[in-house]
Design an enzyme around this catalytic site. Structure first.
Site, PDB file in Angstrom:
ATOM      1  N   LYS A  55      18.098  -3.891   8.172  1.00 39.98           N
ATOM      2  CA  LYS A  55      18.132  -3.672   6.828  1.00 39.98           C
ATOM      3  C   LYS A  55      19.419  -4.436   6.160  1.00 39.98           C
ATOM      4  O   LYS A  55      19.297  -5.251   5.419  1.00 39.98           O
ATOM      5  CB  LYS A  55      17.963  -2.614   6.308  1.00 39.98           C
ATOM      6  CG  LYS A  55      16.662  -1.924   6.164  1.00 39.98           C
ATOM      7  CD  LYS A  55      16.665  -0.323   5.859  1.00 39.98           C
ATOM      8  CE  LYS A  55      15.250   0.306   5.967  1.00 39.98           C
ATOM      9  NZ  LYS A  55      15.221   1.793   5.739  1.00 39.98           N
ATOM     10  N   ALA A  71      20.786   2.034   6.250  1.00 39.80           N
ATOM     11  CA  ALA A  71      20.138   3.283   6.696  1.00 39.80           C
ATOM     12  C   ALA A  71      18.932   3.376   7.031  1.00 39.80           C
ATOM     13  O   ALA A  71      18.149   2.638   6.299  1.00 39.80           O
ATOM     14  CB  ALA A  71      20.973   4.270   5.621  1.00 39.80           C
ATOM     15  N   ASP A  72      18.595   4.042   7.895  1.00 41.11           N
ATOM     16  CA  ASP A  72      17.246   4.507   7.968  1.00 41.11           C
ATOM     17  C   ASP A  72      17.186   6.054   8.839  1.00 41.11           C
ATOM     18  O   ASP A  72      18.367   6.348   9.471  1.00 41.11           O
ATOM     19  CB  ASP A  72      16.508   3.423   8.844  1.00 41.11           C
ATOM     20  CG  ASP A  72      15.062   3.555   8.767  1.00 41.11           C
ATOM     21  OD1 ASP A  72      14.670   2.865   7.908  1.00 41.11           O
ATOM     22  OD2 ASP A  72      14.254   4.356   9.496  1.00 41.11           O
ATOM     23  N   GLN A  73      16.123   6.526   8.777  1.00 42.21           N
ATOM     24  CA  GLN A  73      15.882   7.938   9.353  1.00 42.21           C
ATOM     25  C   GLN A  73      14.611   7.955  10.222  1.00 42.21           C
ATOM     26  O   GLN A  73      13.619   7.467   9.534  1.00 42.21           O
ATOM     27  CB  GLN A  73      15.989   8.865   8.159  1.00 42.21           C
ATOM     28  CG  GLN A  73      15.968  10.381   8.880  1.00 42.21           C
ATOM     29  CD  GLN A  73      15.849  11.589   7.730  1.00 42.21           C
ATOM     30  OE1 GLN A  73      14.694  11.450   6.942  1.00 42.21           O
ATOM     31  NE2 GLN A  73      17.072  12.145   7.588  1.00 42.21           N
TER      32      GLN A  73
END
Length: 196
Positions: A55, A71-73
Site C-alpha cells: 500500500k 497499514a493492514d490487518q
C-alpha cells in the site's frame, strides 16, 4: 528534512483515518492502488506486512516526496486467515463460527520516506477471546453496528463490538482497530515529526 515532507496515510479505511485524526497532526489520506490477493502459503503476519508495504509503495508515484504510512490487518483463527465479511449474511456466519474462540489479529504498519527510501516496519499481535454468542445477540449487534461488516471478523471493537469480547491481550489497544499508533508515533519521531 522529515518536517518538510507531507504525511500521507495510504488507506481507504475510514476507521484508520479516524485514528490518525485523533493524533492531531496534519496528514492526507490517499487510497492505495494495490492488489490485496492473498498468496498461497503465506502466514498471517507475512500477509499483513506485505500488504502494508504494498500500500505504501503503491503511492510513491503520486507522492514522490513524502512520508507514507501503510497499514493492514489480518486475522487468524482455526488455521486460516479471516477478512472482512462485507455483507450481513457473511458477518452472521463469521461471528457464529468465531463465537467462544481465540483470534489472533496481526496489525502491520510501515512508514516509508520516499526521499531516503527508508522503510520502517512493525507488526503488532493482538489476541482476542470472543464471548459465547447466539444468533439473537449477533443479529442485534449487526443491526446496531452495520459498519461492522467492513471490519476484520465483523468486530468493531472500538464500539459495540467490545461487548462480544471476553478478553484482549495487546501491547497497543489501537492496533485492533487497524493502526498500531504507539509504533507509528515512534516512527514519526525518528523521521523528525513531533506528535506532541
Amino acid at each position: 528534512m522529515g518536517l518538510e515532507l507531507p504525511l500521507i496515510l495510504g488507506t481507504s479505511s475510514v476507521f484508520r483515518r479516524e485514528q490518525m485524526e485523533r493524533l492531531g497532526i496534519a496528514f492526507q489520506a490517499a487510497s492505495p492502488d494495490f492488489d490485496e490477493t492473498p498468496m498461497l502459503g503465506e502466514s498471517a503476519p507475512q500477509t499483513a506486512l506485505r500488504l502494508a508495504e504494498g500500500k505504501a509503495r503503491s503511492l510513491t508515484g503520486r507522492f514522490p516526496e513524502a512520508l507514507i504510512v501503510g497499514a493492514d490487518q489480518v486475522a487468524w483463527c482455526d488455521g486460516r486467515q479471516w477478512g472482512k465479511p462485507m455483507n450481513l449474511a457473511n458477518a452472521q456466519k463469521m461471528l457464529m463460527h468465531l463465537s467462544g474462540r481465540e483470534i489472533e489479529f496481526y496489525s502491520a504498519i510501515v512508514l516509508l520516506n520516499t526521499v531516503t527510501g527508508r522503510m520502517r516496519r512493525h507488526i503488532d499481535k493482538t489476541v482476542v477471546v470472543m464471548r459465547q454468542l447466539d444468533e439473537l445477540h449477533i443479529l442485534r449487534y449487526l443491526e446496531r453496528e452495520p459498519d461492522a461488516v467492513y471490519c476484520s471478523c465483523a468486530l468493531k471493537s472500538e464500539d459495540l463490538g467490545a461487548l462480544l469480547i471476553e478478553r484482549i491481550e495487546s501491547t497497543d489497544p489501537n492496533a485492533l482497530i487497524g493502526l498500531p499508533v504507539f509504533r507509528l508515533v515512534d516512527f514519526l519521531k525518528n523521521e523528525g515529526v513531533e506528535v506532541l
